[in-house]
Every structure is written in structure tokens, then in C-alpha cells.
Design an enzyme around this catalytic site. Structure first.
Site, short mmCIF file in Angstrom:
data_model
loop_
_atom_site.label_atom_id
_atom_site.label_comp_id
_atom_site.label_asym_id
_atom_site.label_seq_id
_atom_site.Cartn_x
_atom_site.Cartn_y
_atom_site.Cartn_z
N SER A 27 -3.75 122.71 18.50
CA SER A 27 -3.04 120.72 18.54
C SER A 27 -4.33 120.60 18.06
O SER A 27 -4.92 120.76 19.06
CB SER A 27 -2.39 121.15 19.05
N ASP A 87 -6.82 128.44 23.65
CA ASP A 87 -6.09 127.66 23.90
C ASP A 87 -5.14 127.78 25.14
O ASP A 87 -4.99 128.95 25.26
CB ASP A 87 -5.29 126.19 22.76
N ASP A 108 -8.51 129.53 29.59
CA ASP A 108 -8.92 128.40 30.32
C ASP A 108 -9.72 128.23 29.97
O ASP A 108 -11.27 128.78 30.61
CB ASP A 108 -7.79 128.15 32.06
N TYR A 120 -10.49 110.15 34.03
CA TYR A 120 -11.01 110.56 32.79
C TYR A 120 -12.21 109.68 32.07
O TYR A 120 -13.37 111.07 31.15
CB TYR A 120 -9.47 109.95 31.88
N LYS A 135 -15.69 112.68 30.25
CA LYS A 135 -15.95 112.19 29.15
C LYS A 135 -17.45 111.88 29.59
O LYS A 135 -18.46 112.04 28.77
CB LYS A 135 -15.33 111.09 28.23
N THR A 167 -2.88 112.03 16.87
CA THR A 167 -2.58 113.46 17.13
C THR A 167 -1.32 112.91 18.03
O THR A 167 -0.53 112.09 18.41
CB THR A 167 -3.38 113.80 18.50
#
Length: 257
Positions: free
Chosen positions: A15, A36, A57, A161, A165, A196
Site C-alpha cells: 500500500s 508486507d 516482518d 518516529y 527516521k 496516502t
């Protein structure tokens, strides 16, 4: 790097950014292996583009090895790895109620986003190293990792997060230097606000999106997954792009909130 006839892995490929990238690479002749956890969507997309789906995973060593083995067995030499698997999380270092950020949640985000990216990169690169060079420069393959502008300008509540990143950004140049000996290039894309499905589940989705778009300089809209995929393809095809971190964000600069 010529995509036609090359094998490619796209993580998070069922996705969003990953799906758009899988379609883009397949449309230019690559044999794409979609990795995925979303089995239904992943298999449907693999059927659509003539690729292969592997449930995986990315933080699990054995599952990633099985993924790479499947890509090698697909019949096309593995040349490309695109890491777009990841999870989001919101939580402050100290929450409004005075409680500290849950350590298990922080570890989970780091494990999937950062460790997972490295896990796929290292095992994928080891397989690419076994292929024959494609040109006089000794090039064998390309890795494109996905970070975020949050790595550079993390907002309130993005501590986990942004750290995950930021780690991806930080390992870009060392990875490129490490893998130069085997002819593998490494670049990282830092997307901004991309349209998205993650933004479509809110009852006030359009109002929410308009608020997100406000700091974008130009064009005054969200980015499109197909535009991200086009950039990934450009990074693969342009042989002099290496060790770079590229913002893909319409000029946005995140404010604290």
C-alpha cells in the site's frame, strides 16, 4: 542502472508509497517482490504487476532472509532494494498526564523503522554482491531507503518516529561507503506530507489534510505516491546519485506542532 530485467524488493509494498513504487518499477521491466504484512493487498498487487508477494516482518532476521531468497529465486538478478516499510507513533517524552513515554512503544518504532531498514539493507546487499557487475564501473545494485522530513524537523509527539527516521538518514553515507566495494549505491528519500490512505480514516479527513498542506511552499497540495515512486526510479537509474539524502516535500518546513 537499467531496471528492465532486474529483480527488485519493495518492503511495505502492499500500500501507499511502497505500492506506487512497486507499480513504477514493474512498469519499467523489473521483477518486483513485494514484502508486507498485509497479505490480501500484497498478493493482489503482485498478481496485478506480475510480481511475487512475500509476507515479511522486516525486523525479523529469518523472515528477511526468506524474502531475499525468494527474490533471488524469482529468476531475475537482484539489483534493487527499496525500503518503505515503517510504522508511525505519537507520544511525548513526558505525556500531558505526567507519565513518561512508554519504553516498549519507543523500542517497537525503532525496531521496525530503523532496525528493519538495516536488516533488509544488509541481507539484500549481501545477495546483490553475488551478482555480476552491470557496467564498466562495477555497479551491481541500488538501495533506496525511506526516511521522513520528521528526521530533520520532528514535531511535538514524534520523538520515537523522528529518532527512527533520523537513524536512517544517519546511516546513508556510511552505508554507501561500506557498500562501494561491492558496487552498490545507497540513497535516502525524506518525504513530507504525502496523500496516502493513512490520512483518509478521519471523519474530517479533508479539513485535516488542508491543515497539513498549509506550510507547503509549492505546489500547495500533498505529494502523490506516484511522484515519490518516480523519484525512487530516478535515483535507481541515475548512476551518479550515491550517499545522498533527498527531501521530497514541496518545500515544507515543519513547525513544532
Amino acid at each position: 542502472m537499467d531496471l528492465n530485467g532486474a529483480g527488485a524488493i519493495v518492503t511495505g509494498g502492499a500500500s501507499g508509497l511502497g505500492a506506487a513504487t512497486a507499480r513504477e518499477l514493474a512498469g519499467h521491466g523489473a521483477k518486483v517482490v513485494i514484502a508486507d504484512l498485509g497479505e490480501e493487498k500484497g498478493k493482489a498487487l503482485a498478481d496485478e504487476i506480475g510480481g511475487v508477494f512475500v509476507k515479511c516482518d522486516v525486523s525479523d532476521e529469518d523472515q528477511v532472509q526468506a524474502l531475499v531468497d525468494a527474490a533471488v529465486a524469482s529468476g531475475a538478478p537482484l539489483r534493487v532494494v527499496v525500503n518503505s516499510a515503517g510504522i508511525g507513533w505519537a507520544g511525548r517524552t513526558v505525556n500531558r498526564d505526567g507519565s513518561p513515554h512508554a519504553l516498549a512503544d519507543y523500542r517497537k518504532v525503532i525496531e521496525v523503522n530503523l532496525v528493519g531498514t538495516f536488516n533488509v539493507m544488509r541481507i539484500g546487499a549481501a545477495a546483490i554482491a553475488k551478482t555480476e557487475p552491470t557496467d564498466a564501473d562495477g555497479q551491481r545494485g541500488v538501495i533506496v531507503n525511506t526516511a521522513s522530513v520528521a528526521a530533520l524537523e520532528g514535531q511535538t509527539g514524534q520523538i520515537a518516529y523522528s529518532a527512527s527516521k533520523g537513524g536512517i538518514v544517519g546511516m546513508t553515507l556510511p552505508a554507501a561507503r561500506d557498500l562501494a566495494a561491492i558496487g552498490v549505491r545507497v540513497n535516502t528519500v525524506c518525504p513530507g506530507i504525502i496523500d496516502t490512505p493513512i490520512y483518509g480514516f478521519n471523519p474530517n479527513a479533508e479539513e485535516f489534510k488542508a491543515k497539513l498542506v498549509a506550510p507547503v511552499v509549492f505546489p500547495k497540495r500533498m505529494g502523490q505516491p506516484a511522484e515519490f515512486a518516480h523519484l525512487v526510479r530516478a535515483l535507481i537509474e541515475n548512476d551518479y546519485m550515491n550517499g545522498e539524502v533527498i527531501r521530497f516535500d514541496g518545500g515544507i518546513r515543519f513547525q513544532p506542532k
